[in-house]
Design a protein around this motif. Structure first.
Motif, mmCIF file in Angstrom:
data_model
loop_
_atom_site.group_PDB
_atom_site.id
_atom_site.type_symbol
_atom_site.label_atom_id
_atom_site.label_comp_id
_atom_site.label_asym_id
_atom_site.label_seq_id
_atom_site.Cartn_x
_atom_site.Cartn_y
_atom_site.Cartn_z
ATOM 1 N N VAL A 180 0.853 -1.185 0.000
ATOM 2 C CA VAL A 180 0.000 0.000 0.000
ATOM 3 C C VAL A 180 0.889 1.234 0.000
ATOM 4 O O VAL A 180 1.814 1.340 0.817
ATOM 5 C CB VAL A 180 -0.928 0.034 1.229
ATOM 6 C CG1 VAL A 180 -1.865 1.247 1.149
ATOM 7 C CG2 VAL A 180 -1.735 -1.256 1.346
ATOM 8 N N ALA A 181 0.632 2.161 -0.911
ATOM 9 C CA ALA A 181 1.380 3.412 -1.002
ATOM 10 C C ALA A 181 0.411 4.582 -0.937
ATOM 11 O O ALA A 181 -0.709 4.500 -1.439
ATOM 12 C CB ALA A 181 2.183 3.473 -2.300
ATOM 13 N N ALA A 182 0.852 5.645 -0.300
ATOM 14 C CA ALA A 182 0.036 6.860 -0.188
ATOM 15 C C ALA A 182 0.955 8.044 -0.007
ATOM 16 O O ALA A 182 2.134 7.894 0.347
ATOM 17 C CB ALA A 182 -0.942 6.755 0.979
ATOM 18 N N GLY A 183 0.418 9.226 -0.254
ATOM 19 C CA GLY A 183 1.161 10.439 0.027
ATOM 20 C C GLY A 183 1.042 10.817 1.489
ATOM 21 O O GLY A 183 0.476 10.082 2.297
ATOM 22 N N GLY A 184 1.570 11.980 1.817
ATOM 23 C CA GLY A 184 1.517 12.418 3.198
ATOM 24 C C GLY A 184 2.570 11.724 4.048
ATOM 25 O O GLY A 184 3.556 11.182 3.556
ATOM 26 N N TRP A 185 2.350 11.734 5.369
ATOM 27 C CA TRP A 185 3.286 11.128 6.314
ATOM 28 C C TRP A 185 2.863 9.689 6.547
ATOM 29 O O TRP A 185 1.824 9.425 7.145
ATOM 30 C CB TRP A 185 3.281 11.935 7.604
ATOM 31 C CG TRP A 185 4.134 11.376 8.703
ATOM 32 C CD1 TRP A 185 4.989 10.317 8.644
ATOM 33 C CD2 TRP A 185 4.204 11.864 10.041
ATOM 34 N NE1 TRP A 185 5.582 10.102 9.861
ATOM 35 C CE2 TRP A 185 5.125 11.039 10.735
ATOM 36 C CE3 TRP A 185 3.581 12.920 10.709
ATOM 37 C CZ2 TRP A 185 5.425 11.247 12.086
ATOM 38 C CZ3 TRP A 185 3.873 13.116 12.041
ATOM 39 C CH2 TRP A 185 4.792 12.300 12.724
ATOM 40 N N VAL A 186 3.667 8.743 6.051
ATOM 41 C CA VAL A 186 3.368 7.324 6.156
ATOM 42 C C VAL A 186 4.478 6.652 6.951
ATOM 43 O O VAL A 186 5.653 6.703 6.557
ATOM 44 C CB VAL A 186 3.245 6.670 4.768
ATOM 45 C CG1 VAL A 186 2.914 5.186 4.905
ATOM 46 C CG2 VAL A 186 2.182 7.376 3.933
ATOM 47 N N ASP A 187 4.131 6.025 8.058
ATOM 48 C CA ASP A 187 5.094 5.336 8.907
ATOM 49 C C ASP A 187 5.163 3.874 8.483
ATOM 50 O O ASP A 187 4.246 3.095 8.743
ATOM 51 C CB ASP A 187 4.686 5.448 10.375
ATOM 52 C CG ASP A 187 5.705 4.801 11.313
ATOM 53 O OD1 ASP A 187 6.737 4.312 10.821
ATOM 54 O OD2 ASP A 187 5.459 4.792 12.531
ATOM 55 N N ARG A 188 6.249 3.503 7.829
ATOM 56 C CA ARG A 188 6.391 2.144 7.315
ATOM 57 C C ARG A 188 6.377 1.108 8.437
ATOM 58 O O ARG A 188 5.769 0.043 8.306
ATOM 59 C CB ARG A 188 7.699 2.027 6.523
ATOM 60 C CG ARG A 188 7.972 0.621 6.000
ATOM 61 C CD ARG A 188 9.337 0.516 5.377
ATOM 62 N NE ARG A 188 10.399 0.796 6.333
ATOM 63 C CZ ARG A 188 11.695 0.587 6.098
ATOM 64 N NH1 ARG A 188 12.076 0.125 4.928
ATOM 65 N NH2 ARG A 188 12.606 0.862 7.009
ATOM 66 N N ASP A 189 7.062 1.387 9.530
ATOM 67 C CA ASP A 189 7.221 0.379 10.577
ATOM 68 C C ASP A 189 5.893 -0.006 11.228
ATOM 69 O O ASP A 189 5.650 -1.172 11.527
ATOM 70 C CB ASP A 189 8.195 0.878 11.645
ATOM 71 C CG ASP A 189 9.621 0.992 11.111
ATOM 72 O OD1 ASP A 189 9.942 0.295 10.132
ATOM 73 O OD2 ASP A 189 10.406 1.786 11.662
ATOM 74 N N SER A 190 5.030 0.980 11.435
ATOM 75 C CA SER A 190 3.739 0.691 12.071
ATOM 76 C C SER A 190 2.642 0.424 11.051
ATOM 77 O O SER A 190 1.533 0.027 11.417
ATOM 78 C CB SER A 190 3.325 1.857 12.975
ATOM 79 O OG SER A 190 3.062 3.031 12.214
ATOM 80 N N GLY A 191 2.937 0.642 9.764
ATOM 81 C CA GLY A 191 1.926 0.438 8.733
ATOM 82 C C GLY A 191 0.786 1.430 8.818
ATOM 83 O O GLY A 191 -0.365 1.101 8.519
ATOM 84 N N THR A 192 1.118 2.665 9.192
ATOM 85 C CA THR A 192 0.106 3.684 9.487
ATOM 86 C C THR A 192 0.279 4.909 8.607
ATOM 87 O O THR A 192 1.406 5.356 8.374
ATOM 88 C CB THR A 192 0.219 4.121 10.965
ATOM 89 O OG1 THR A 192 0.045 2.980 11.808
ATOM 90 C CG2 THR A 192 -0.815 5.177 11.318
ATOM 91 N N VAL A 193 -0.835 5.443 8.110
ATOM 92 C CA VAL A 193 -0.816 6.792 7.549
ATOM 93 C C VAL A 193 -0.991 7.747 8.727
ATOM 94 O O VAL A 193 -2.085 7.876 9.275
ATOM 95 C CB VAL A 193 -1.924 6.989 6.505
ATOM 96 C CG1 VAL A 193 -1.978 8.450 6.050
ATOM 97 C CG2 VAL A 193 -1.691 6.085 5.293
ATOM 98 N N VAL A 194 0.103 8.359 9.124
ATOM 99 C CA VAL A 194 0.074 9.222 10.309
ATOM 100 C C VAL A 194 -0.721 10.480 10.023
ATOM 101 O O VAL A 194 -1.544 10.910 10.833
ATOM 102 C CB VAL A 194 1.510 9.561 10.754
ATOM 103 C CG1 VAL A 194 1.484 10.441 12.003
ATOM 104 C CG2 VAL A 194 2.307 8.288 11.021
ATOM 105 N N GLU A 195 -0.481 11.071 8.853
ATOM 106 C CA GLU A 195 -1.213 12.291 8.496
ATOM 107 C C GLU A 195 -1.226 12.468 6.980
ATOM 108 O O GLU A 195 -0.184 12.376 6.325
ATOM 109 C CB GLU A 195 -0.577 13.510 9.154
ATOM 110 C CG GLU A 195 -1.341 14.798 8.918
ATOM 111 C CD GLU A 195 -0.742 15.989 9.648
ATOM 112 O OE1 GLU A 195 -1.449 16.986 9.818
ATOM 113 O OE2 GLU A 195 0.442 15.908 10.035
#
Length: 411
Positions: A164-179
């Motif tokens: 899964v890829a997205a723009g913005g702030w993406v934390d790879r380690d937690s698998g989270t779109v932070v913002e």
């Protein structure tokens, strides 16, 4: 210690779990090197792989046997006799017809779902518009359902996992779109949601970093010792890699360039300043300007490119001016990072030579190779799938063995 026992070297790993872990890491690294050699040179003889990787012929033979058992490679042709004595050469190549990597890319107006083969080629793709809004649960559920439909239609292809890829702030380690400000997302547990709905392993990363890995594995900048990727869509961000490693930084915040100032910029930004990169260069800004000049009536930047191709001089000017400003942004990053190659994903640069020329002129005389994305017609699909394929090529031994004749489906 008995006299017959050899003393342990102080530099050698102690026996037990530590040594086993080190041996496992070496096996993964060697298997990765073998699979990458097959990707880049296949069909290729095992003797050539040994020469390319520096591994012993016995080690290459062992790794090829493992990769063949996993279904990742296969022998491709009748043996070719060597000029001298010995066994004939049997080339090996990727088995690109068996596995697929599932890809999800979450853009602002729509989500792309896709299946990619082991060479990063798009097997199937579907776009899912955000007609009902950008609620993350709805969008991710729709993406999982879309992947399921593609796999059902893929005639027995075996899914390796989901990227899964997205723009913005993406934390790879937690698998989270932070913002992701444009989507209104904050702390969205993408990996958990997609994993629960598909039953497949899921990896998540920012799209600029994902596309660096795509270029590194499958693109025209493959082999570069350092690479800068500049992504200019609705979101504007960047990624940087050296020696085959993408820089993420703490909590994967590297590459956030949306609010860097751009000389000559006039667009007001939501941060209160004027001329920030994203406000100035985003596709939203391009399309708004094109509508103001009656070039298009939509918010689709491809329509601006089509208008330019049809001879609209205003469309041409808007695209060329934007490409020059993208070049100015690239020049700023070049001054700091000094990469060997620069890859730009921007709609005008990918499809028009005048835009590419304007970009390169603004970058100026540099030693760096400055090229458009290698995936102009499938960039978002490739971004998502490459998140999963990067994991495969780094650790091919993590793939579960596939019984002969068995096709796979997600759980």
């Amino acid at each position: 210690m008995s006299r017959s026992a050899a003393p342990l070297s102080p530099l050698a790993p102690p026996p037990g779990p530590t040594r086993r872990a080190a041996d496992g890491a070496r096996r993964r690294t060697s298997a990765s090197a073998v699979l990458r050699s097959v990707l880049e040179h296949g069909p290729v003889a095992r003797s050539t792989i040994a020469r390319l990787t520096g591994l012993s012929p016995a080690s290459v033979t062992d790794h090829c046997a493992r990769l063949d058992a996993l279904g990742l490679i296969r022998e491709t042709a009748a043996p070719r006799r060597s000029k001298g004595a010995g066994r004939p050469h049997v080339p090996v190549d990727l088995d690109a017809d068996r596995f697929v990597a599932c890809g999800v890319h979450v853009a602002v107006p729509y989500t792309s779902v896709a299946l990619l083969d082991l060479r990063g080629r798009v097997v199937a793709e579907r776009r899912l518009p955000h007609a009902a809004g950008t609620d993350p649960e709805r969008i991710l559920a729709s993406a999982a359902e879309g992947l399921g439909s593609l796999l059902t239609e893929a005639e027995g292809r075996i899914p390796l996992g989901v990227g899964v890829a997205a723009g913005g702030w993406v934390d790879r380690d937690s698998g989270t779109v932070v913002e992701h400000a444009l989507l209104g997302w904050r702390d969205v547990a993408v990996r958990d949601v997609i994993g629960e709905r598909t039953g497949l392993p899921v990896q998540v990363d920012g799209h600029a970093r994902a596309l660096v890995n795509a270029e590194r594995l499958f693109g025209r900048a493959r082999g570069s010792r350092s690479m800068l990727h500049l992504f200019v869509g609705n979101v504007v961000d960047a990624a940087f890699a050296t020696h085959d490693e993408v820089h993420h930084g703490p909590r994967s915040q590297a590459g956030a360039i949306a609010h860097l100032p751009l000389a000559g910029g006039t667009e007001p930004c939501e941060c209160g300043r004027t001329g920030c990169l994203q406000a100035e260069l985003s596709e939203r800004t391009l399309c708004r300007r094109a509508r103001e000049h009656h070039v298009i009536r939509t918010a689709n930047p491809v329509h601006v490119v089509r208008a330019a191709a049809g001879g609209d001089p205003v469309a041409v000017r808007l695209l060329v001016e934007r490409a020059a400003m993208v070049g100015a942004a690239a020049r700023l990053l070049l001054d700091v990072l000094n990469p060997e190659a620069v890859v730009v994903t921007e709609v005008g640069v990918m499809h028009r030579q005048d835009c590419l020329a304007a970009l390169r002129e603004a970058v100026g005389r540099r030693d760096a190779l400055v090229v458009p994305s290698s995936f102009p017609d499938s960039v978002l699909a490739v971004a998502g799938g490459s998140v999963a394929l990067d994991v495969l090529y780094r650790d091919p031994l993590s793939v579960l063995p596939v019984p002969a004749g068995k096709s796979g489906e997600p759980n």
